[in-house]
Design a protein around this motif. Structure first.
Motif, short mmCIF file in Angstrom:
data_model
loop_
_atom_site.label_atom_id
_atom_site.label_comp_id
_atom_site.label_asym_id
_atom_site.label_seq_id
_atom_site.Cartn_x
_atom_site.Cartn_y
_atom_site.Cartn_z
N VAL A 9 0.99 -1.17 0.01
CA VAL A 9 0.03 0.02 0.04
C VAL A 9 1.03 1.33 -0.17
O VAL A 9 0.41 2.07 -0.59
CB VAL A 9 -1.01 0.03 1.14
CG1 VAL A 9 -1.96 1.30 1.55
CG2 VAL A 9 -2.01 -1.19 1.14
N PHE A 10 2.13 1.38 0.62
CA PHE A 10 2.79 2.23 0.76
C PHE A 10 3.98 2.31 -0.32
O PHE A 10 4.75 3.42 -0.43
CB PHE A 10 3.59 2.34 2.15
CG PHE A 10 2.59 2.14 3.35
CD1 PHE A 10 1.81 3.36 3.72
CD2 PHE A 10 2.32 1.13 4.00
CE1 PHE A 10 0.90 3.53 4.46
CE2 PHE A 10 1.64 1.03 5.07
CZ PHE A 10 0.77 2.25 5.46
N THR A 11 4.08 1.37 -0.99
CA THR A 11 5.21 1.28 -2.19
C THR A 11 4.71 1.67 -3.43
O THR A 11 5.61 1.05 -4.38
CB THR A 11 5.96 0.23 -1.77
OG1 THR A 11 5.27 -1.20 -2.01
CG2 THR A 11 6.80 -0.18 -0.51
N LYS A 12 3.37 1.74 -3.50
CA LYS A 12 2.90 1.95 -5.06
C LYS A 12 3.82 2.96 -5.89
O LYS A 12 3.83 2.80 -7.10
CB LYS A 12 1.38 2.37 -4.98
CG LYS A 12 0.65 1.31 -4.47
CD LYS A 12 -1.10 2.09 -4.45
CE LYS A 12 -1.87 1.05 -3.61
NZ LYS A 12 -3.19 1.91 -3.24
N LEU A 13 4.25 3.88 -5.25
CA LEU A 13 5.17 4.90 -6.09
C LEU A 13 6.14 4.18 -6.72
O LEU A 13 6.70 4.58 -7.85
CB LEU A 13 5.58 5.97 -5.00
CG LEU A 13 6.74 7.05 -5.71
CD1 LEU A 13 5.85 7.78 -6.72
CD2 LEU A 13 7.12 8.03 -4.83
N LEU A 14 6.78 3.19 -6.05
CA LEU A 14 7.88 2.45 -6.85
C LEU A 14 7.50 1.27 -7.64
O LEU A 14 8.03 1.30 -8.67
CB LEU A 14 9.02 1.78 -5.54
CG LEU A 14 9.50 2.41 -4.56
CD1 LEU A 14 10.35 1.83 -3.61
CD2 LEU A 14 10.65 3.30 -5.44
N THR A 15 6.50 0.55 -7.31
CA THR A 15 6.05 -0.53 -7.98
C THR A 15 5.39 -0.01 -9.46
O THR A 15 5.51 -0.59 -10.28
CB THR A 15 5.21 -1.54 -7.27
OG1 THR A 15 3.89 -0.93 -6.70
CG2 THR A 15 5.96 -2.16 -6.17
N ILE A 16 4.35 0.95 -9.31
CA ILE A 16 3.60 1.42 -10.10
C ILE A 16 3.86 2.67 -10.53
O ILE A 16 4.02 3.18 -11.80
CB ILE A 16 2.29 1.16 -10.00
CG1 ILE A 16 1.87 -0.22 -9.54
CG2 ILE A 16 1.25 1.42 -11.16
CD1 ILE A 16 0.30 -0.46 -9.27
N GLY A 17 4.05 3.73 -9.82
CA GLY A 17 4.42 5.26 -10.18
C GLY A 17 5.43 5.44 -10.96
O GLY A 17 5.45 5.99 -12.09
N ILE A 18 6.70 4.76 -10.82
CA ILE A 18 7.77 4.94 -11.58
C ILE A 18 7.70 4.34 -12.92
O ILE A 18 8.10 4.74 -13.93
CB ILE A 18 9.11 4.50 -10.90
CG1 ILE A 18 9.22 5.06 -9.55
CG2 ILE A 18 10.35 4.51 -11.87
CD1 ILE A 18 10.73 4.63 -8.92
N TRP B 234 5.48 6.66 -15.05
CA TRP B 234 6.13 7.81 -15.28
C TRP B 234 7.28 7.52 -16.42
O TRP B 234 7.19 8.45 -17.37
CB TRP B 234 6.94 8.23 -14.14
CG TRP B 234 7.88 9.51 -14.14
CD1 TRP B 234 7.37 10.85 -14.18
CD2 TRP B 234 9.06 9.74 -14.61
NE1 TRP B 234 8.44 11.87 -14.58
CE2 TRP B 234 9.34 11.19 -14.65
CE3 TRP B 234 10.14 8.90 -15.05
CZ2 TRP B 234 10.64 11.68 -15.27
CZ3 TRP B 234 11.42 9.40 -15.33
CH2 TRP B 234 11.84 10.73 -15.55
N CYS B 235 7.87 6.41 -16.35
CA CYS B 235 8.79 6.15 -17.59
C CYS B 235 7.91 5.79 -18.84
O CYS B 235 8.38 6.14 -19.96
CB CYS B 235 9.67 4.85 -17.25
SG CYS B 235 10.79 5.11 -15.98
N ALA B 236 6.76 4.98 -18.61
CA ALA B 236 5.82 4.79 -19.81
C ALA B 236 5.53 5.97 -20.55
O ALA B 236 5.32 5.93 -21.73
CB ALA B 236 4.95 3.67 -19.54
N GLN B 237 5.25 7.04 -19.69
CA GLN B 237 4.77 8.15 -20.28
C GLN B 237 5.69 8.92 -21.11
O GLN B 237 5.42 9.52 -22.04
CB GLN B 237 3.99 9.02 -19.27
CG GLN B 237 3.28 10.18 -19.57
CD GLN B 237 2.70 11.12 -18.43
OE1 GLN B 237 3.12 10.92 -17.48
NE2 GLN B 237 1.83 11.98 -18.88
N ARG B 238 6.97 8.93 -20.46
CA ARG B 238 8.18 9.78 -21.10
C ARG B 238 8.94 9.04 -22.05
O ARG B 238 9.41 9.73 -23.07
CB ARG B 238 8.80 10.44 -20.07
CG ARG B 238 8.19 11.38 -19.24
CD ARG B 238 8.69 11.90 -18.20
NE ARG B 238 7.91 12.91 -17.20
CZ ARG B 238 6.87 12.70 -16.66
NH1 ARG B 238 6.20 11.59 -16.55
NH2 ARG B 238 6.22 13.81 -16.10
#
Length: 420
Positions: A54-63, A66-70
């Motif tokens: 629940v607290f690590t979504k930024l690493l597992t999905i967020g990054i 971000w990479c897929a978008q850019r």
């Protein structure tokens, strides 16, 4: 609750149903498949991994997003079946290399070791997951983001790959012929979990075992050399925090004791078990020997029932936690998660026979009983129904009252004598 949490929450009753079926089949066959303390420890570690997620979504999905978008090279359509098939195959290949390096690089092994610590092999072992894997594991899936696999596709294929691996953690299913040659199967994965020399660091595939055949890491299970499960440095503890921290701590100790700065770095990136020569000479460790017996501290039947009841209540709280994760304040989530992890640690200490655990469990039970009565609230629930508050107070109040009697009967014939 996001898609992953929702699916896992709905899949959980199925997991427990299959565990029950496996246990029944093993009993009918006269096999010793489960031990309550081991299963509670494994499932508890799985619960902690979900709390941490629940607290690590930024690493597992967020990054990843971000990479897929850019940086995506292609715009792959999420509605195309071929994109889904390619994404699943690509994810499984990335998983293979994460899994393989998780056995070959010590800092990655420090996270992955949790999954291998059980000295039994059953469906509860599948739920035994790391709480620290998200720290570095996300790196291995970035190629999919670069190729343009949409985030929603990535999330679902990751879940498919994870859920597939549940059923292969059993000794109740034998060889499956051609299936064993193509897919990860119970037979292939039993070999992966074994500490025998012939099986060590083999069969990394998540869905396909073809990756192991392609990259030279496949070994077939041999009936003449039955798998022995666990790790070559046995955990010998039911403490879920120590299970997650064990290899990090041992490695940090070796890094601290190493005289050369080069060795202080190498100890993290060399294969598990590697130690600087000067550290090995000053702080020797015994050579590995096949274990003669499983770790199984004695417990009375009454204490087993108590721990099982408290563990079931905690699993209910974990389910509630996942349900409120998308709406509750971060401070509430952190406090609730800390309470659940602490409770699992105390239950683990009770199963180990630690003296301090009786006092800690008494305080936990009393505090849990007092919270809804004193405040009329529960974690994530602003107004608690009076009857619900009374029910919670009764359950945990009676639990606290039962502990003195349970301690007297903890080990039939003598008091608990295990030191803290």
């Amino acid at each position: 609750m996001n898609t992953q949490e929702l699916i896992i929450t709905w899949a959980t009753p199925v997991f427990f149903l299959l565990i029950g079926i496996e246990l029944l089949v093993a009993k009918l066959r006269g096999r010793d498949a489960y031990a309550g303390n081991d299963a509670i420890n494994s499932i508890g570690l799985g619960a902690i991994s979900q709390l941490v997620a629940v607290f690590t979504k930024l690493l597992t999905i967020g990054i990843y997003a971000w990479c897929a978008q850019r940086f995506a090279l292609f715009e792959l359509p999420a509605g195309n079946v071929l994109v889904w098939i390619g994404a699943l195959l690509g994810y499984d290949l990335c998983y293979y290399w994460l899994h393989r390096l998780g056995h070959e690089v010590n800092i990655l092994w420090a996270a992955h070791v949790v999954h291998h610590q059980s000295e039994r092999y059953n469906l509860s072992t599948a739920l035994r997951q790391t709480g620290s894997g998200a720290l570095l594991g996300w790196v291995f899936y970035l190629p999919l983001a670069i190729l343009g696999v949409p985030v929603e596709v990535f999330v679902v294929v990751a879940l498919i790959d994870l859920l597939y691996q549940f059923w292969v953690h059993t000794e109740q299913i034998g060889r499956l012929g051609w299936f064993d040659r193509v897919f990860c199967s119970p037979s292939n994965h039993r070999a992966h979990h074994a500490v025998n020399d012939r099986y060590l660091d083999r069969n990394y595939g998540g869905i396909l075992i073809l990756w192991d055949r392609l990259f030279g890491s496949f070994v077939e299970e041999d009936d003449a050399d039955p798998p022995v499960y666990g790790t070559r440095s046995p955990l010998r503890s039911w403490n879920p925090l120590w299970a997650n921290a064990e290899v990090y701590w041992r490695t940090a100790q070796d890094a601290w004791h190493a005289r050369r700065w080069r060795d202080k770095l190498l100890v993290w990136i060399k294969p598990p078990g590697w130690r600087p020569a000067d550290v090995a000479a000053r702080f020797p460790k015994p050579a590995f020997a096949m274990p003669a017996a499983r770790y199984d501290p004695p417990m009375s039947g009454a204490l087993k029932c108590y721990v099982l009841l408290q563990f079931a209540l905690l699993l209910g709280m974990v389910t509630q936690f996942l349900g409120m994760a998308g709406n509750a304040a971060l401070s509430v989530l952190l406090l609730y998660a800390a309470y659940q992890v602490a409770a699992l640690c105390v239950l683990g200490a009770l199963m180990e026979g630690r003296r301090w655990a009786w006092w800690a469990e008494g305080l936990r039970a009393l505090a849990t009983a007092a919270l809804p009565l004193a405040s009329g609230r529960w974690f994530g629930v602003a107004r608690l129904d009076g009857r619900v508050a009374l029910a919670i107070a009764l359950v945990f109040g009676l639990s606290a009252l039962a502990l003195p009697w349970l301690r007297t009967a903890a080990i039939p014939g003598r008091p608990v004598t295990v030191d803290p």
